[in-house]
Motif scaffolding. Structure first.
Motif, PDB file in Angstrom:
ATOM      1  N   THR A  75       0.825  -1.200   0.000  1.00  0.00           N
ATOM      2  CA  THR A  75       0.000   0.000   0.000  1.00  0.00           C
ATOM      3  C   THR A  75       0.862   1.254   0.000  1.00  0.00           C
ATOM      4  O   THR A  75       1.800   1.368   0.793  1.00  0.00           O
ATOM      5  CB  THR A  75      -0.920   0.028   1.231  1.00  0.00           C
ATOM      6  OG1 THR A  75      -1.707  -1.162   1.267  1.00  0.00           O
ATOM      7  CG2 THR A  75      -1.854   1.234   1.185  1.00  0.00           C
ATOM      8  N   VAL A  76       0.530   2.179  -0.884  1.00  0.00           N
ATOM      9  CA  VAL A  76       1.198   3.476  -0.959  1.00  0.00           C
ATOM     10  C   VAL A  76       0.154   4.554  -0.675  1.00  0.00           C
ATOM     11  O   VAL A  76      -0.918   4.559  -1.292  1.00  0.00           O
ATOM     12  CB  VAL A  76       1.823   3.713  -2.349  1.00  0.00           C
ATOM     13  CG1 VAL A  76       2.643   5.001  -2.365  1.00  0.00           C
ATOM     14  CG2 VAL A  76       2.677   2.520  -2.764  1.00  0.00           C
ATOM     15  N   ILE A  77       0.444   5.456   0.261  1.00  0.00           N
ATOM     16  CA  ILE A  77      -0.487   6.520   0.644  1.00  0.00           C
ATOM     17  C   ILE A  77       0.239   7.853   0.582  1.00  0.00           C
ATOM     18  O   ILE A  77       1.406   7.956   0.968  1.00  0.00           O
ATOM     19  CB  ILE A  77      -1.046   6.299   2.071  1.00  0.00           C
ATOM     20  CG1 ILE A  77      -1.779   4.972   2.165  1.00  0.00           C
ATOM     21  CG2 ILE A  77      -1.972   7.447   2.484  1.00  0.00           C
ATOM     22  CD1 ILE A  77      -2.203   4.599   3.578  1.00  0.00           C
ATOM     23  N   GLY A  78      -0.445   8.889   0.119  1.00  0.00           N
ATOM     24  CA  GLY A  78       0.169  10.215   0.083  1.00  0.00           C
ATOM     25  C   GLY A  78      -0.856  11.300  -0.179  1.00  0.00           C
ATOM     26  O   GLY A  78      -2.054  11.036  -0.315  1.00  0.00           O
ATOM     27  N   TYR A 104      -7.125  11.905   0.624  1.00  0.00           N
ATOM     28  CA  TYR A 104      -5.877  11.167   0.428  1.00  0.00           C
ATOM     29  C   TYR A 104      -5.892  10.464  -0.922  1.00  0.00           C
ATOM     30  O   TYR A 104      -6.951  10.236  -1.525  1.00  0.00           O
ATOM     31  CB  TYR A 104      -5.646  10.132   1.528  1.00  0.00           C
ATOM     32  CG  TYR A 104      -6.715   9.066   1.652  1.00  0.00           C
ATOM     33  CD1 TYR A 104      -6.664   7.890   0.910  1.00  0.00           C
ATOM     34  CD2 TYR A 104      -7.780   9.242   2.530  1.00  0.00           C
ATOM     35  CE1 TYR A 104      -7.647   6.918   1.036  1.00  0.00           C
ATOM     36  CE2 TYR A 104      -8.764   8.277   2.666  1.00  0.00           C
ATOM     37  CZ  TYR A 104      -8.688   7.118   1.924  1.00  0.00           C
ATOM     38  OH  TYR A 104      -9.677   6.165   2.050  1.00  0.00           O
ATOM     39  N   ALA A 105      -4.703  10.135  -1.366  1.00  0.00           N
ATOM     40  CA  ALA A 105      -4.531   9.235  -2.507  1.00  0.00           C
ATOM     41  C   ALA A 105      -3.921   7.940  -1.980  1.00  0.00           C
ATOM     42  O   ALA A 105      -3.053   7.973  -1.106  1.00  0.00           O
ATOM     43  CB  ALA A 105      -3.622   9.858  -3.558  1.00  0.00           C
ATOM     44  N   ALA A 106      -4.384   6.817  -2.490  1.00  0.00           N
ATOM     45  CA  ALA A 106      -3.854   5.524  -2.057  1.00  0.00           C
ATOM     46  C   ALA A 106      -3.889   4.545  -3.223  1.00  0.00           C
ATOM     47  O   ALA A 106      -4.860   4.510  -3.983  1.00  0.00           O
ATOM     48  CB  ALA A 106      -4.662   4.971  -0.889  1.00  0.00           C
ATOM     49  N   VAL A 107      -2.824   3.787  -3.340  1.00  0.00           N
ATOM     50  CA  VAL A 107      -2.762   2.719  -4.345  1.00  0.00           C
ATOM     51  C   VAL A 107      -2.373   1.435  -3.623  1.00  0.00           C
ATOM     52  O   VAL A 107      -1.358   1.403  -2.919  1.00  0.00           O
ATOM     53  CB  VAL A 107      -1.754   3.035  -5.462  1.00  0.00           C
ATOM     54  CG1 VAL A 107      -1.701   1.883  -6.468  1.00  0.00           C
ATOM     55  CG2 VAL A 107      -2.128   4.335  -6.175  1.00  0.00           C
ATOM     56  N   LEU A 195       0.936  18.237   4.425  1.00  0.00           N
ATOM     57  CA  LEU A 195       0.729  17.917   3.006  1.00  0.00           C
ATOM     58  C   LEU A 195      -0.468  18.662   2.411  1.00  0.00           C
ATOM     59  O   LEU A 195      -1.033  18.219   1.409  1.00  0.00           O
ATOM     60  CB  LEU A 195       0.543  16.408   2.840  1.00  0.00           C
ATOM     61  CG  LEU A 195       1.742  15.544   3.207  1.00  0.00           C
ATOM     62  CD1 LEU A 195       1.425  14.073   2.996  1.00  0.00           C
ATOM     63  CD2 LEU A 195       2.975  15.938   2.404  1.00  0.00           C
ATOM     64  N   ASP A 196      -0.846  19.791   3.002  1.00  0.00           N
ATOM     65  CA  ASP A 196      -2.006  20.534   2.494  1.00  0.00           C
ATOM     66  C   ASP A 196      -1.841  20.942   1.035  1.00  0.00           C
ATOM     67  O   ASP A 196      -2.777  20.812   0.233  1.00  0.00           O
ATOM     68  CB  ASP A 196      -2.256  21.793   3.336  1.00  0.00           C
ATOM     69  CG  ASP A 196      -2.922  21.485   4.665  1.00  0.00           C
ATOM     70  OD1 ASP A 196      -3.376  20.340   4.856  1.00  0.00           O
ATOM     71  OD2 ASP A 196      -2.997  22.403   5.500  1.00  0.00           O
ATOM     72  N   GLU A 197      -0.662  21.449   0.672  1.00  0.00           N
ATOM     73  CA  GLU A 197      -0.482  21.952  -0.693  1.00  0.00           C
ATOM     74  C   GLU A 197      -0.536  20.839  -1.732  1.00  0.00           C
ATOM     75  O   GLU A 197      -1.261  20.955  -2.726  1.00  0.00           O
ATOM     76  CB  GLU A 197       0.811  22.746  -0.807  1.00  0.00           C
ATOM     77  CG  GLU A 197       1.040  23.361  -2.186  1.00  0.00           C
ATOM     78  CD  GLU A 197      -0.132  24.187  -2.693  1.00  0.00           C
ATOM     79  OE1 GLU A 197      -0.448  24.098  -3.905  1.00  0.00           O
ATOM     80  OE2 GLU A 197      -0.753  24.912  -1.886  1.00  0.00           O
ATOM     81  N   PRO A 198       0.181  19.714  -1.553  1.00  0.00           N
ATOM     82  CA  PRO A 198       0.019  18.634  -2.537  1.00  0.00           C
ATOM     83  C   PRO A 198      -1.391  18.066  -2.557  1.00  0.00           C
ATOM     84  O   PRO A 198      -1.869  17.620  -3.605  1.00  0.00           O
ATOM     85  CB  PRO A 198       1.047  17.584  -2.119  1.00  0.00           C
ATOM     86  CG  PRO A 198       1.488  17.959  -0.762  1.00  0.00           C
ATOM     87  CD  PRO A 198       1.287  19.425  -0.621  1.00  0.00           C
TER      88      PRO A 198
END
Length: 215
Positions: A75-78, A104-107, A195-198
């Protein structure tokens, strides 16, 4: 991972691009042995076609579980942020009645794990990783029979994760009105914490592609 229709990846290129943009650290999850909890291991990885390449220290406790059951999830989260309730209050309702959420984004990669123990195969795996993480080549040759890395190979084991399924989620309120999403993105930019800006960039990117949500 539960994925609402409006949170799903718009196409394969979306999650592939997101991974390629530098999201190369994740969490390996393996099934626990009978009567034991699942195990996890945070680590960098390198995408390699239909595989993910990683290595871990030989004493890591995940190996026994992988040998017992090679079905794993990576799992990748960002690009995540907490969105407070007042930002999501419906028009005409008190701000304190808004419901907070997480963006969030997650793969998730559902994989079959293959352990790499042969010295030259491990060296080849490390060369591929070094080419990704240190493309300038500012490191000694990675060879199974040469110092400094050759003597260190016995302390690690490699893993190639054969990807069987990919689950991608981009949770940025895409079912909300355009004006709402644009306003939240602006607030994230103004707050500019962690991580507000991304996160705001992801929301604006999705907004530009989707526009008004159509079920």
């Amino acid at each position: 991972m539960f994925i609402q229709p409006w949170d799903a990846a718009l196409d394969e290129a979306e999650w592939q691009t997101w991974i390629a943009e530098g999201h190369d650290f994740g969490l390996l999850s393996v099934n626990g042995l009978l009567g034991r909890a699942p195990l996890t291991a945070p680590t960098h990885f390198v995408p390699d076609g239909e595989r993910l390449l990683i290595h871990l220290a030989r004493p890591n406790p995940v190996w026994e579980s992988i040998e017992y059951d090679p079905n794993v999830t990576f799992t990748v989260i960002g690009d995540y942020a907490f969105v407070p309730g007042p930002w999501r209050a419906k028009p005409g309702t008190p701000a304190d009645e808004g419901v907070p959420t997480s963006y969030y984004a997650a793969v998730q990669f559902v994989c079959l794990a293959h352990i790499v123990d042969e010295p030259e195969a491990k060296a080849a795996l490390l060369r591929r990783q070094m080419a990704h993480f240190q493309p300038a080549g500012d490191h000694a040759p990675v060879e199974a029979d040469e110092p400094p890395y050759g003597r260190m190979l016995s302390g690690i084991r490699g893993l190639t994760l054969e990807v069987r399924e990919v689950r991608a989620k981009f949770k940025y309120d895409d079912h909300k009105p355009v004006e709402h999403r644009a306003a939240v993105a602006d607030r994230l930019t103004d707050r500019d914490h962690a991580l507000d800006e991304p996160t705001a960039r992801q929301q604006r990117r999705r907004l530009n592609r989707i526009g008004p949500w159509k079920p």
